[in-house]
Motif scaffolding. Structure first.
Motif, short mmCIF file in Angstrom:
data_model
loop_
_atom_site.label_atom_id
_atom_site.label_comp_id
_atom_site.label_asym_id
_atom_site.label_seq_id
_atom_site.Cartn_x
_atom_site.Cartn_y
_atom_site.Cartn_z
N ALA A 85 0.85 -1.20 -0.01
CA ALA A 85 -0.11 -0.04 -0.07
C ALA A 85 0.87 0.92 -0.11
O ALA A 85 0.55 2.21 -0.49
CB ALA A 85 -0.99 -0.04 1.03
N GLU A 86 1.99 1.08 0.85
CA GLU A 86 2.90 2.51 0.68
C GLU A 86 3.48 2.58 -0.47
O GLU A 86 3.57 3.84 -1.10
CB GLU A 86 4.01 2.27 1.88
CG GLU A 86 3.42 2.36 3.33
CD GLU A 86 4.36 2.16 4.21
OE1 GLU A 86 5.69 2.21 4.00
OE2 GLU A 86 4.28 1.80 5.46
N TYR A 89 0.91 4.02 -2.98
CA TYR A 89 0.58 5.24 -2.53
C TYR A 89 1.67 6.54 -2.99
O TYR A 89 1.50 7.52 -3.22
CB TYR A 89 0.36 5.42 -0.97
CG TYR A 89 -0.23 6.91 -0.67
CD1 TYR A 89 -1.39 7.41 -0.97
CD2 TYR A 89 0.57 7.69 0.23
CE1 TYR A 89 -2.02 8.46 -0.61
CE2 TYR A 89 -0.08 8.92 0.59
CZ TYR A 89 -1.18 9.42 0.11
OH TYR A 89 -1.60 10.56 0.35
N GLN A 90 3.06 6.17 -3.10
CA GLN A 90 4.19 6.92 -3.55
C GLN A 90 4.13 7.37 -4.88
O GLN A 90 4.57 8.05 -5.27
CB GLN A 90 5.29 6.29 -3.13
CG GLN A 90 5.67 5.53 -1.93
CD GLN A 90 5.64 7.02 -0.90
OE1 GLN A 90 6.28 8.05 -1.37
NE2 GLN A 90 4.99 6.73 0.31
N VAL A 94 -1.65 8.79 -7.78
CA VAL A 94 -2.61 8.05 -6.76
C VAL A 94 -3.05 9.24 -5.50
O VAL A 94 -2.32 9.85 -4.89
CB VAL A 94 -1.85 6.82 -5.84
CG1 VAL A 94 -2.76 6.39 -4.75
CG2 VAL A 94 -1.55 5.66 -6.96
N ASP A 95 -4.11 9.12 -5.40
CA ASP A 95 -4.57 10.22 -4.30
C ASP A 95 -4.87 9.31 -2.78
O ASP A 95 -4.60 9.89 -1.89
CB ASP A 95 -6.17 10.67 -4.68
CG ASP A 95 -5.95 11.86 -5.58
OD1 ASP A 95 -5.09 12.55 -5.58
OD2 ASP A 95 -6.97 12.23 -6.20
N ALA A 96 -5.42 8.11 -2.97
CA ALA A 96 -5.64 7.38 -1.70
C ALA A 96 -5.73 5.90 -2.24
O ALA A 96 -5.66 5.47 -3.22
CB ALA A 96 -6.97 7.73 -1.26
N VAL A 97 -5.15 5.15 -1.01
CA VAL A 97 -5.10 3.74 -0.97
C VAL A 97 -6.04 3.17 -0.02
O VAL A 97 -5.64 3.55 1.42
CB VAL A 97 -3.84 3.07 -1.04
CG1 VAL A 97 -3.76 1.51 -0.95
CG2 VAL A 97 -2.90 3.64 -2.41
N VAL A 108 -7.66 1.62 -5.01
CA VAL A 108 -6.54 2.66 -5.42
C VAL A 108 -7.43 3.79 -5.89
O VAL A 108 -8.22 3.54 -7.10
CB VAL A 108 -5.51 2.12 -6.48
CG1 VAL A 108 -4.58 3.43 -6.59
CG2 VAL A 108 -4.66 1.01 -5.73
#
Length: 129
Positions: A85-86, A89-90, A94-97, A108
């Motif tokens: 997830a990290e 997200y990087q 991507v806005d959110a996971v 995602v």
């Protein structure tokens, strides 16, 4: 006004409904008041149902879409889904996971972008995770 003249008016406004009564009258060699009367009557008789705009969305300024993508991943030993997830997200796209339960593991949420850019991101980046 004759039926033929009304049909000519309809054909003209079907192609360009923004023409004025004067424009139509000049095109058909008619009196502008006669054109206005004919249009009003055809609207009242529901022969003219409305005036529409045809938009070429490919040329419109806003061709961006929002995307929500579900991912099925294998959790890593010791860290579960956190590291994956990290990593997802990087990416700047991507806005959110979100962690999910059910058939998929992560959701995602992507920033608004052109469809081609989103498809490329999914094919080239997310598919390798």
């Amino acid at each position: 006004m004759t039926k033929e003249a009304k049909e000519k008016i309809l054909k003209i406004i079907e192609k360009n409904s923004r023409l004025t009564n004067v424009d139509i009258a000049v095109m058909l060699d008619l009196d502008p008041m006669d054109v206005a009367t004919a249009l009003k009557q055809m609207e009242e008789d529901k022969v003219i149902c409305g005036y529409h705009t045809l938009v070429n969305w490919d040329k419109a300024a806003d061709d961006e879409v929002s995307a929500v993508i579900e991912l099925k991943v294998n959790p890593q030993r010791g860290s579960g889904f956190d590291k994956i997830a990290e990593r997802v997200y990087q990416y700047p796209e991507v806005d959110a996971v979100y962690l999910m339960s059910g058939a998929y593991d992560l959701l995602v949420e992507m920033r608004k972008a052109p469809m081609k850019e989103i498809a490329g991101f999914v094919a080239n980046r997310l598919s390798t995770i």
